[in-house]
Write a protein that holds these residues in place. Structure first.
Motif, PDB file in Angstrom:
ATOM      1  N   ASP A  74       0.837  -1.210   0.000  1.00  0.00           N
ATOM      2  CA  ASP A  74       0.000   0.000   0.000  1.00  0.00           C
ATOM      3  C   ASP A  74       0.872   1.261   0.000  1.00  0.00           C
ATOM      4  OD1 ASP A  74      -2.348  -1.422  -0.029  1.00  0.00           O
ATOM      5  OD2 ASP A  74      -2.549  -1.463   2.170  1.00  0.00           O
ATOM      6  N   LYS A  75       1.921   1.210   0.801  1.00  0.00           N
ATOM      7  CA  LYS A  75       2.829   2.359   0.865  1.00  0.00           C
ATOM      8  C   LYS A  75       3.539   2.560  -0.467  1.00  0.00           C
ATOM      9  CE  LYS A  75       6.424   4.408   3.768  1.00  0.00           C
ATOM     10  NZ  LYS A  75       7.308   4.204   4.946  1.00  0.00           N
ATOM     11  N   ILE A  76       3.954   1.470  -1.088  1.00  0.00           N
ATOM     12  CA  ILE A  76       4.619   1.554  -2.393  1.00  0.00           C
ATOM     13  C   ILE A  76       3.676   2.155  -3.433  1.00  0.00           C
ATOM     14  CG2 ILE A  76       5.528   0.174  -4.307  1.00  0.00           C
ATOM     15  CD1 ILE A  76       6.674  -1.753  -2.183  1.00  0.00           C
ATOM     16  N   LYS A  77       2.425   1.712  -3.402  1.00  0.00           N
ATOM     17  CA  LYS A  77       1.415   2.223  -4.338  1.00  0.00           C
ATOM     18  C   LYS A  77       1.208   3.725  -4.134  1.00  0.00           C
ATOM     19  CE  LYS A  77      -3.495   1.668  -5.568  1.00  0.00           C
ATOM     20  NZ  LYS A  77      -3.925   3.003  -5.095  1.00  0.00           N
ATOM     21  N   ASP A  78       1.084   4.145  -2.873  1.00  0.00           N
ATOM     22  CA  ASP A  78       0.854   5.570  -2.564  1.00  0.00           C
ATOM     23  C   ASP A  78       2.035   6.428  -3.029  1.00  0.00           C
ATOM     24  OD1 ASP A  78      -1.595   5.076  -1.455  1.00  0.00           O
ATOM     25  OD2 ASP A  78      -0.874   5.010   0.618  1.00  0.00           O
ATOM     26  N   ILE A  79       3.241   5.951  -2.742  1.00  0.00           N
ATOM     27  CA  ILE A  79       4.429   6.715  -3.130  1.00  0.00           C
ATOM     28  C   ILE A  79       4.526   6.823  -4.648  1.00  0.00           C
ATOM     29  CG2 ILE A  79       6.962   6.708  -3.162  1.00  0.00           C
ATOM     30  CD1 ILE A  79       6.898   5.531  -0.345  1.00  0.00           C
ATOM     31  N   ASN A  80       4.272   5.734  -5.341  1.00  0.00           N
ATOM     32  CA  ASN A  80       4.329   5.756  -6.808  1.00  0.00           C
ATOM     33  C   ASN A  80       3.322   6.735  -7.399  1.00  0.00           C
ATOM     34  OD1 ASN A  80       6.467   4.000  -7.393  1.00  0.00           O
ATOM     35  ND2 ASN A  80       5.175   2.192  -7.134  1.00  0.00           N
ATOM     36  N   GLU A  81       2.147   6.825  -6.796  1.00  0.00           N
ATOM     37  CA  GLU A  81       1.139   7.780  -7.269  1.00  0.00           C
ATOM     38  C   GLU A  81       1.605   9.215  -7.027  1.00  0.00           C
ATOM     39  OE1 GLU A  81      -2.489   6.747  -5.318  1.00  0.00           O
ATOM     40  OE2 GLU A  81      -2.940   5.091  -6.714  1.00  0.00           O
ATOM     41  N   GLY A  82       2.234   9.428  -5.884  1.00  0.00           N
ATOM     42  CA  GLY A  82       2.767  10.761  -5.595  1.00  0.00           C
ATOM     43  C   GLY A  82       3.880  11.138  -6.553  1.00  0.00           C
ATOM     44  N   VAL A  83       4.765  10.197  -6.831  1.00  0.00           N
ATOM     45  CA  VAL A  83       5.884  10.438  -7.742  1.00  0.00           C
ATOM     46  C   VAL A  83       5.378  10.730  -9.152  1.00  0.00           C
ATOM     47  CG1 VAL A  83       7.879   9.368  -8.854  1.00  0.00           C
ATOM     48  CG2 VAL A  83       7.548   9.118  -6.393  1.00  0.00           C
ATOM     49  N   GLN A  84       4.307  10.051  -9.563  1.00  0.00           N
ATOM     50  CA  GLN A  84       3.736  10.293 -10.894  1.00  0.00           C
ATOM     51  C   GLN A  84       3.302  11.750 -11.049  1.00  0.00           C
ATOM     52  OE1 GLN A  84       0.602   7.466 -11.579  1.00  0.00           O
ATOM     53  NE2 GLN A  84       2.000   5.744 -11.889  1.00  0.00           N
ATOM     54  N   VAL A  85       2.727  12.309  -9.986  1.00  0.00           N
ATOM     55  CA  VAL A  85       2.304  13.712 -10.010  1.00  0.00           C
ATOM     56  C   VAL A  85       3.529  14.619 -10.187  1.00  0.00           C
ATOM     57  CG1 VAL A  85       1.315  15.585  -8.630  1.00  0.00           C
ATOM     58  CG2 VAL A  85       0.244  13.328  -8.618  1.00  0.00           C
ATOM     59  N   LEU A  86       4.577  14.328  -9.445  1.00  0.00           N
ATOM     60  CA  LEU A  86       5.800  15.139  -9.518  1.00  0.00           C
ATOM     61  C   LEU A  86       6.486  15.007 -10.875  1.00  0.00           C
ATOM     62  CD1 LEU A  86       7.311  14.417  -5.975  1.00  0.00           C
ATOM     63  CD2 LEU A  86       5.859  16.325  -6.672  1.00  0.00           C
ATOM     64  N   GLU A  87       6.537  13.787 -11.391  1.00  0.00           N
ATOM     65  CA  GLU A  87       7.179  13.570 -12.691  1.00  0.00           C
ATOM     66  C   GLU A  87       6.408  14.250 -13.818  1.00  0.00           C
ATOM     67  OE1 GLU A  87       9.541   9.345 -12.059  1.00  0.00           O
ATOM     68  OE2 GLU A  87       7.469   9.309 -12.825  1.00  0.00           O
ATOM     69  N   LYS A  88       5.091  14.242 -13.723  1.00  0.00           N
ATOM     70  CA  LYS A  88       4.271  14.920 -14.734  1.00  0.00           C
ATOM     71  C   LYS A  88       4.547  16.420 -14.713  1.00  0.00           C
ATOM     72  CE  LYS A  88      -0.502  15.564 -16.318  1.00  0.00           C
ATOM     73  NZ  LYS A  88      -1.931  15.266 -16.049  1.00  0.00           N
ATOM     74  N   PHE A  89       4.653  16.983 -13.515  1.00  0.00           N
ATOM     75  CA  PHE A  89       4.971  18.407 -13.379  1.00  0.00           C
ATOM     76  C   PHE A  89       6.327  18.704 -14.008  1.00  0.00           C
ATOM     77  CE2 PHE A  89       7.405  21.648 -11.161  1.00  0.00           C
ATOM     78  CZ  PHE A  89       6.571  22.743 -11.233  1.00  0.00           C
ATOM     79  N   LEU A  90       7.299  17.848 -13.712  1.00  0.00           N
ATOM     80  CA  LEU A  90       8.657  18.058 -14.212  1.00  0.00           C
ATOM     81  C   LEU A  90       8.706  17.981 -15.739  1.00  0.00           C
ATOM     82  CD1 LEU A  90      11.372  18.667 -12.938  1.00  0.00           C
ATOM     83  CD2 LEU A  90      11.862  16.222 -12.926  1.00  0.00           C
TER      84      LEU A  90
END
Length: 323
Positions: free
Chosen positions: A140-156
């Motif tokens: 669950d933690k891995i899934k949450d972090i990956n979703e957060g990273v996707q938001v950051l990578e899209k911004f970048l």
């Protein structure tokens, strides 16, 4: 020893993170010197590299090192920057990647800040997330972090596509601004006092966690807002920025300088160098002294006229005596 043979390296983000981990057993001064050295080598390699994937990987590593230096009181662009704990720059609060909500909150915190800092902060968070993920087994933690990273990578990705770095307003050194006339605007005066004060001491990075006495908005955001307004005025007025005869900054340009920005920083520095090391107060005193000297010259001229008139009156008397 080549970069490939060394336990330290910069070939990609993972290698950079591994390097920082390995350096933790060394003293801080050694760590900073090593990271600066790696940064210099990485930039040299980058200038000779054409492969897009390799360029991206090295840039990611550079971002990790630059972020680490900034957080530990060392400036990647200035080898003489203070390295003691007293000048350690505080991290902007509210940045995270633990889930989508945290990443979206991060983007709100970074909005209106310096574009170069936004890019650096996001790359640093993405790098940190990979380190956390490597030690996490909770699905669950891995899934949450990956979703957060996707938001950051899209911004970048969007940041790079739009080349937002072009809108970064580099700071003029406080020492340069201090040699020019002081601002009449109270907010600009308060900004400069903060910039050159005991806490920031001319290090603009501290302004990200400092704010005016009557506002909760940090100085870096306020500065960017004020610069945007002034640049609109410069454009509307077709301001030439410098006086054609004296090369002094125009009034509008001086207002920009009071917010530590100039579209032509080198020309401003050259102008300040010509002014010498005199403070504004000394120049005012010299100006007053010069005015006083002119008055004295006028008095001397008047005295000369009086003497001339007196001599003319005395001539007949002398002649009568001779007769």
């Amino acid at each position: 020893m080549s970069e490939g043979e060394s336990k330290f390296g910069f070939k990609d983000m993972e290698k950079a993170l591994e390097t920082l981990k390995l350096l933790e057993s060394h003293d801080m001064q050694y760590r900073k010197l090593t990271v600066r050295g790696l940064l210099g080598r990485a930039k040299r390699v980058l200038s000779l590299t054409k492969a897009s994937e390799k360029v991206k990987n090295i840039n990611d590593a550079i971002g990790v090192f630059a972020k680490w230096l900034e957080e530990n009181g060392g400036d990647a662009s200035n080898k003489n920057a203070k390295t003691d704990s007293e000048d350690k720059v505080q991290t902007v609060p509210g940045l995270g990647f633990k889930d989508k909500a945290a990443a979206e909150a991060t983007l709100r915190v970074l909005a209106e800040r310096d574009p170069d800092y936004q890019r650096l902060a996001i790359k640093g968070l993405i790098g940190s997330s990979k380190r956390v993920l490597s030690g996490t087994k909770n699905e669950d933690k891995i899934k949450d972090i990956n979703e957060g990273v996707q938001v950051l990578e899209k911004f970048l990705e969007q940041f790079e596509a739009e080349n937002r770095s072009k809108d970064n307003r580099a700071y003029l050194a406080h020492a340069v601004i201090a040699k020019l006339p002081e601002p009449k605007d109270e907010l600009a005066a308060e900004f400069l006092a903060a910039y050159g004060g005991a806490k920031a001491n001319g290090n603009y990075k501290h302004l990200r966690t400092m704010n005016p006495k009557d506002d909760t908005t940090s100085w870096d955001i306020i500065r960017n807002r004020q610069i945007a307004k002034l640049l609109d005025q410069v454009k509307a007025a077709d301001d030439k920025l410098f006086d054609a005869d004296t090369q002094a900054p125009s009034e509008l340009h001086l207002s920009l300088i009071h917010w530590a920005y100039s579209p032509q920083p080198q020309k401003v520095k050259s102008y300040v160098e010509k002014l010498g090391k005199k403070t504004p107060e000394k120049r005012k005193l010299e100006s007053a002294s010069s005015s006083s000297d002119n008055d004295d010259d006028d008095d001397d001229a008047a005295d000369d006229d009086d003497k001339s008139s007196s001599d003319e009156e005395e001539v007949p008397k002398k002649k009568r005596k001779e007769e």
